[in-house]
Motif scaffolding. Structure first.
Motif, mmCIF file in Angstrom:
data_model
loop_
_atom_site.group_PDB
_atom_site.id
_atom_site.type_symbol
_atom_site.label_atom_id
_atom_site.label_comp_id
_atom_site.label_asym_id
_atom_site.label_seq_id
_atom_site.Cartn_x
_atom_site.Cartn_y
_atom_site.Cartn_z
ATOM 1 N N GLY A 155 0.784 -1.220 0.000
ATOM 2 C CA GLY A 155 0.000 0.000 0.000
ATOM 3 C C GLY A 155 0.818 1.273 0.000
ATOM 4 N N GLU A 156 2.152 1.155 0.043
ATOM 5 C CA GLU A 156 2.997 2.341 0.050
ATOM 6 C C GLU A 156 3.204 2.876 -1.352
ATOM 7 O OE1 GLU A 156 6.785 1.156 1.939
ATOM 8 O OE2 GLU A 156 6.570 3.078 2.970
ATOM 9 N N ILE A 157 3.582 4.154 -1.394
ATOM 10 C CA ILE A 157 4.130 4.687 -2.640
ATOM 11 C C ILE A 157 5.559 5.124 -2.323
ATOM 12 C CG2 ILE A 157 4.000 6.443 -4.427
ATOM 13 C CD1 ILE A 157 1.042 6.586 -4.074
ATOM 14 N N VAL A 158 6.514 4.460 -2.946
ATOM 15 C CA VAL A 158 7.922 4.802 -2.722
ATOM 16 C C VAL A 158 8.477 5.374 -4.015
ATOM 17 C CG1 VAL A 158 10.203 3.882 -2.227
ATOM 18 C CG2 VAL A 158 8.220 2.993 -1.007
ATOM 19 N N SER A 159 9.105 6.529 -3.900
ATOM 20 C CA SER A 159 9.687 7.137 -5.099
ATOM 21 C C SER A 159 11.178 6.938 -5.118
ATOM 22 C CB SER A 159 9.385 8.633 -5.143
ATOM 23 O OG SER A 159 8.031 8.845 -5.416
ATOM 24 N N LEU A 160 11.692 6.695 -6.306
ATOM 25 C CA LEU A 160 13.124 6.513 -6.493
ATOM 26 C C LEU A 160 13.605 7.724 -7.292
ATOM 27 C CD1 LEU A 160 15.108 4.259 -5.838
ATOM 28 C CD2 LEU A 160 14.562 3.225 -8.024
ATOM 29 N N ASP A 216 5.079 8.290 0.018
ATOM 30 C CA ASP A 216 5.195 8.040 1.444
ATOM 31 C C ASP A 216 6.648 8.086 1.849
ATOM 32 O OD1 ASP A 216 2.708 5.596 0.869
ATOM 33 O OD2 ASP A 216 2.445 7.526 1.867
ATOM 34 N N ARG A 217 7.477 7.539 0.973
ATOM 35 C CA ARG A 217 8.906 7.555 1.246
ATOM 36 C C ARG A 217 9.641 7.829 -0.043
ATOM 37 N NH1 ARG A 217 11.476 2.836 2.535
ATOM 38 N NH2 ARG A 217 9.553 1.646 2.272
ATOM 39 N N ILE A 218 10.836 8.397 0.097
ATOM 40 C CA ILE A 218 11.655 8.676 -1.080
ATOM 41 C C ILE A 218 13.014 8.019 -0.885
ATOM 42 C CG2 ILE A 218 12.712 10.472 -2.498
ATOM 43 C CD1 ILE A 218 10.557 12.359 -1.574
ATOM 44 N N VAL A 219 13.478 7.359 -1.922
ATOM 45 C CA VAL A 219 14.816 6.766 -1.898
ATOM 46 C C VAL A 219 15.642 7.500 -2.936
ATOM 47 C CG1 VAL A 219 16.160 4.685 -2.361
ATOM 48 C CG2 VAL A 219 13.952 4.526 -1.186
ATOM 49 N N VAL A 220 16.823 7.953 -2.526
ATOM 50 C CA VAL A 220 17.661 8.704 -3.454
ATOM 51 C C VAL A 220 18.806 7.829 -3.932
ATOM 52 C CG1 VAL A 220 19.007 10.789 -3.818
ATOM 53 C CG2 VAL A 220 17.117 10.775 -2.163
ATOM 54 N N LEU A 221 18.989 7.780 -5.222
ATOM 55 C CA LEU A 221 20.019 6.954 -5.842
ATOM 56 C C LEU A 221 21.013 7.862 -6.545
ATOM 57 C CD1 LEU A 221 20.085 3.828 -6.032
ATOM 58 C CD2 LEU A 221 19.172 4.033 -8.316
#
Lengths: 335, 272, 288
Positions: free
Chosen positions: B32-37, B222-227
């Motif tokens: 159910g999350e939305i995680v952005s990369l 909901d969360r962001i991951v930075v690459l």
């Protein structure tokens, strides 16, 4: 022109009905046995062309090996009926099955490749089939071929025996088979498998992303295609009543390819139009008889350049453009 | 793997010609999350998506989805697990209509086969009707119902984007991977996209979003991951990430563009 | 036994050189145009027939007729490229391939119409001479094939490396868009390349045709061998074609002589299929 195979519009249905009636009446409309013979050839090669269109048109891969499966089907039915005394009605489907299984064997290594590599490999396999048939003399009688293949006979109780040993009788047999093939291909296209095959042609990556296993569907398509090619071969065997290893020659593949590409690879009617042009037209233009294949080579190149989708779709496009001048425009801009 | 951990990526790596395009990347996504990369150009975001969707084979690491190990599975098999993706370039069947495109997306939900079609059985006919209804439902969801019979090639760019998403959601996926869906969209279309993504989440779809457009990212994540350079640089919510020094350095140093100072709203932003 | 193997080996190398010359053009065409020329065998056949006609009809010396035939066939190739292939270069790759199939049909049947279906000889004085080296017997023609083959391959190598036109061809092969951007007339390069490839095919037809007879279908058998060679060597790779041609010639001669002659042609197919399945880039990966 993609045929909406589940709902045919009324105008198209009328056209098909008319064509069907003409087809049934054709033997009465043509002057004599030779033209009837040509029509039988048209029906048989139309079936072969249809089998090829499944791969070249609907799957979108160039296969150069169709003649090999034509030969397998012809020889399978010939051997079963001559050596094992199988009636035609059993040897025909058996031939299709044997050809289809051969197709799976060929397809398994070949479909690991694409494009020109796939084309070369399928060509190679059909040449191998020809070589094996030529050299397995104890089974296939080698280059001499098999002759005195019996004509199909229908022996139903309380009815007179029907022998399909004339152009007239075989015409209706071949017509029935072609119609059955058309029906099968249409139903295939309407099915989940058919939609998957077209999706692979249109965008393989997208197809994979929605769960379509490319390899599996390609081999399935190939099985169906080679099955039908084998049936066409068996029909040929029981009509001409002689088979030789030459049936595996590239000539038959090239001819079917020309029919399909010129007529319209991605439509059923296109394959049949191409077959008709290829078998019937040279007779009408007698003077090109000797140069028939040469002329068709030129036609092939011309149609690749100027009518890339083939004659069938070109006519359909013309027809719909004409009818749109008289009717309301739709937002359908089919190419 | 915890009960709500839907997707777990552990030490994922891929080497292209000796170069580590992705290096020991770790990420986990809850249902159910939305995680952005996000990350600068060339950071490897699309490569991660390709690895997750089976279009690239990892040279190391592991991907688990709903408890199953899907590392290195081919794309069709991953799709069979309920994962769908979109592509950066609109990857459509351009010569077919919108409706036919969406129908392809329904492939895994169709159960009748060739024989049912051959005999034109009742089951076949019923399912065929059902397919039409489903196609309409999907088209309604992405707002393309009026264009059902338009050939995909003739659609405006934004509608082609919507179609790509429509194809991906047709089979009611559990996990949706979106590859820069906002690229090339104008601000209005971007806002529409944000609304659509939010709607997809309320329909129960877990989403991993690769994106450059920070308005969209901030509007849904909901969360962001930075690459950056194939490695995870930072992880957190919008505020945490936008004030992270490493992240700022990666972007500013890269020279592409800077992160917006404020973390939230998606309206009234100036360009860029 | 050793004598037999030696004989077969030398014969194999001689054939191999012939295959190299026959395949060189095919691999160069692929390198530049990314098209497998399915009419390659027919240009080979045209070379044999043209040489035969020049010799028998015009009374030319074999060593004069040979290069002349190659030039004529090369010219025909350029014409074919301009008419049939050039307009198709921006279509999906299978389209030009289909066009080369069409060319193949036209050339094959055209040849049959012009020259008839019966085989005719390509008169070479060297075919009659026998040269003996130890236990090995070779016809002069086979020696000529090796000599001319070696010269041709070296000349082509030098041409591609140092001549302006050759460099243009290599540039277009490596990067057609880039080549166009720096002002190279890629259309002209395509035409020249196709002409060169067909000319080489014609040359090998004139050479190898003298060892047997010329007949319209002769190109079909050679085409499969040429495909095998370039796939074995790696499509687009000239060194690959050299290695592949020699390898195929050797394997064919030795296995064919020791095992079975009927299935000799099978080796080409087996090579094609195995290589494509297990090592698709070929023995020598093409410089991409």
């Amino acid at each position: 022109m993609k045929e909406d195979v589940v709902r045919t519009n009324p105008r198209r249905a009328v056209l098909y009905a008319v064509v069907f009636m003409i087809a049934c009446a054709a033997p009465l409309l043509v002057p004599g046995g030779y033209f009837l013979h040509l029509l039988v050839l048209f029906l048989i090669f139309g079936t072969l062309a249809l089998s090829l269109s499944i791969i070249v048109g609907f799957l979108g891969e160039l296969t150069l090996g169709q003649a090999g499966f034509f030969a397998v089907g012809a020889y399978a039915s010939a051997l079963l009926s001559v050596d094992q005394n199988w009636p035609f009605w059993f040897s025909l489907p058996a031939a299709g099955l044997i050809s289809g299984l051969t197709g799976i064997l060929v397809g398994i290594p070949s479909f690991r490749l694409q494009g020109p590599y796939f084309a070369i490999v399928t060509l190679g396999f059909s040449q191998i089939i020809g070589l094996v048939i030529t050299n397995s003399i104890s089974i296939t009688r080698g280059p001499m071929g098999i002759s005195r293949i019996p004509a199909p006979t229908l022996d139903l109780p309380m009815l007179p025996t029907v022998r399909f040993n004339t152009e007239l009788s075989f015409y209706y047999l071949a017509l029935a088979l072609l119609l059955a093939t058309v029906y099968v291909v249409r139903r295939l296209l309407a099915s989940r498998t058919g939609h998957a095959i077209v999706a692979i042609r249109e965008n393989a990556a997208l197809a994979q992303s929605v769960g379509i296993d490319l390899y599996r569907y390609k081999i399935t398509a190939f099985f169906i295609s080679t099955f039908i090619a084998g049936i066409a071969g068996a029909m040929y065997a029981h009509y001409v009543r002689v088979v030789t290893p030459h049936l595996a020659d590239v000539y038959y593949t090239s001819s079917a390819l020309i029919m399909v590409v010129v007529g319209g690879a991605a439509t059923i009617s296109g394959a049949l139009i191409g077959a008709f042009i290829f078998t019937i037209v040279p007779e009408i233009l007698r003077f090109i008889e000797d140069a028939r294949l040469l002329v068709f080579g030129v036609i092939l190149i011309l149609s690749i350049h100027y009518m890339p989708k083939g004659i069938g779709p070109a006519i359909a496009q013309l027809a719909s453009r004409l009818s749109r001048r008289t009717g309301p425009s739709s937002d359908e801009v089919r190419k | 793997m915890s009960a709500r951990e839907y997707l777990r990526v552990s030490d994922l790596s891929v080497k292209y010609g000796g170069l580590l395009a992705v290096n020991k990347f770790c990420m986990s996504v809850e249902q159910g999350e939305i995680v952005s990369l996000i990350g600068p150009n060339g950071a490897g975001k699309t490569t991660v998506l390709n690895l997750l969707s089976g279009f690239a084979k990892p040279s190391g690491g592991r991907i688990d989805f709903q408890g199953h190990d899907i590392t290195g599975s081919p794309p069709a098999k991953i799709a069979a697990n309920g994962i769908r993706r979109t592509f950066q370039q609109n990857s459509l069947m351009f010569d077919l209509t919108v409706g036919e495109n969406v129908r392809a997306g329904l492939h895994t939900r169709v159960s009748t086969g060739v024989f049912a079609s051959l005999f034109y059985s009742a089951a076949f006919r019923q399912e065929d009707r059902g397919i039409r209804t489903e196609v309409d439902r999907v088209l309604d969801a992405v707002g393309l119902r009026p264009q059902r019979d338009v050939v995909a090639r003739n659609l405006p760019f934004g509608d082609q984007r919507k179609l790509g998403i429509g194809i991906a959601i047709a089979a009611r996926p559990s996990l949706l991977l979106l590859d820069e869906p906002a690229a090339g969209l104008n601000p209005d279309e971007g806002a529409q996209l944000t609304g659509l993504i939010r709607q997809l989440r309320s329909d129960g779809i877990t989403i991993v979003l690769v994106e450059h457009d920070m308005r969209v990212v901030m509007g849904v994540s909901d969360r962001i991951v930075v690459l950056s350079g194939g490695e995870k640089l930072a992880e957190g919510n919008g505020h945490e990430v936008s004030t992270n020094k490493e992240v700022l350095r990666a972007y500013l140093g890269d020279g592409s563009w800077a992160m917006p100072a404020s973390a939230h709203s998606e309206n009234g932003q100036q360009e860029g | 036994m050793i004598d037999l193997v030696a004989q077969l080996a030398v014969l194999g190398i001689a054939n191999g050189v012939g295959y190299v010359v026959a395949s060189l053009g095919l691999t160069i065409i692929f390198g530049v145009m990314r098209v497998v020329n399915f009419s390659h065998g027919e240009f080979y056949m045209l070379g044999a027939f043209t040489a035969s006609t020049l010799i028998a009809g015009l009374g030319l010396n074999y060593l004069v007729a040979l290069p002349l035939a190659a030039l004529i066939v090369g010219f025909i190739g350029i014409v074919c490229e301009k008419l049939a292939l050039a307009p198709l270069h921006d279509r999906p790759p299978l389209t030009p391939l289909l066009a080369t199939l069409g060319l193949s049909i036209i050339l094959l049947n055209g040849a049959e119409l012009i020259w008839g279906a019966s085989p005719r000889p390509v008169q070479s004085p060297f075919e009659q001479e026998i040269i003996v080296i130890g236990p090995v017997y070779l016809t002069g023609q086979r020696v000529l094939i090796m000599v001319i083959g070696a010269i041709t391959v070296s000349l082509i190598g030098v041409f591609l490396r140092y001549a302006t036109a050759g460099k243009l061809i290599r540039a277009a092969a490596q990067n057609p868009e880039g080549a166009a951007l720096v002002g190279i007339d890629v259309d002209a390069v395509r035409g020249i390349t196709f002409g060169l490839g067909c000319g080489l095919a014609g040359l090998s037809g004139g050479l190898l045709g003298a060892t047997a007879m010329a007949y319209p279908f002769m190109g079909q058998a050679v085409a499969i061998k040429a495909f095998a060679v370039i796939i074995l060597g790696g499509l687009g790779s000239v060194p690959g074609a050299i290695l592949g041609g020699l390898a195929l010639g050797l394997v064919e001669a030795i296995a064919g002589g020791l095992l079975s002659t009927e299935y000799k042609d099978l080796f080409s197919y087996a090579v094609i299929i195995s290589v494509l399945l297990f090592r698709p880039s070929g023995l020598v990966s093409a410089r991409q």
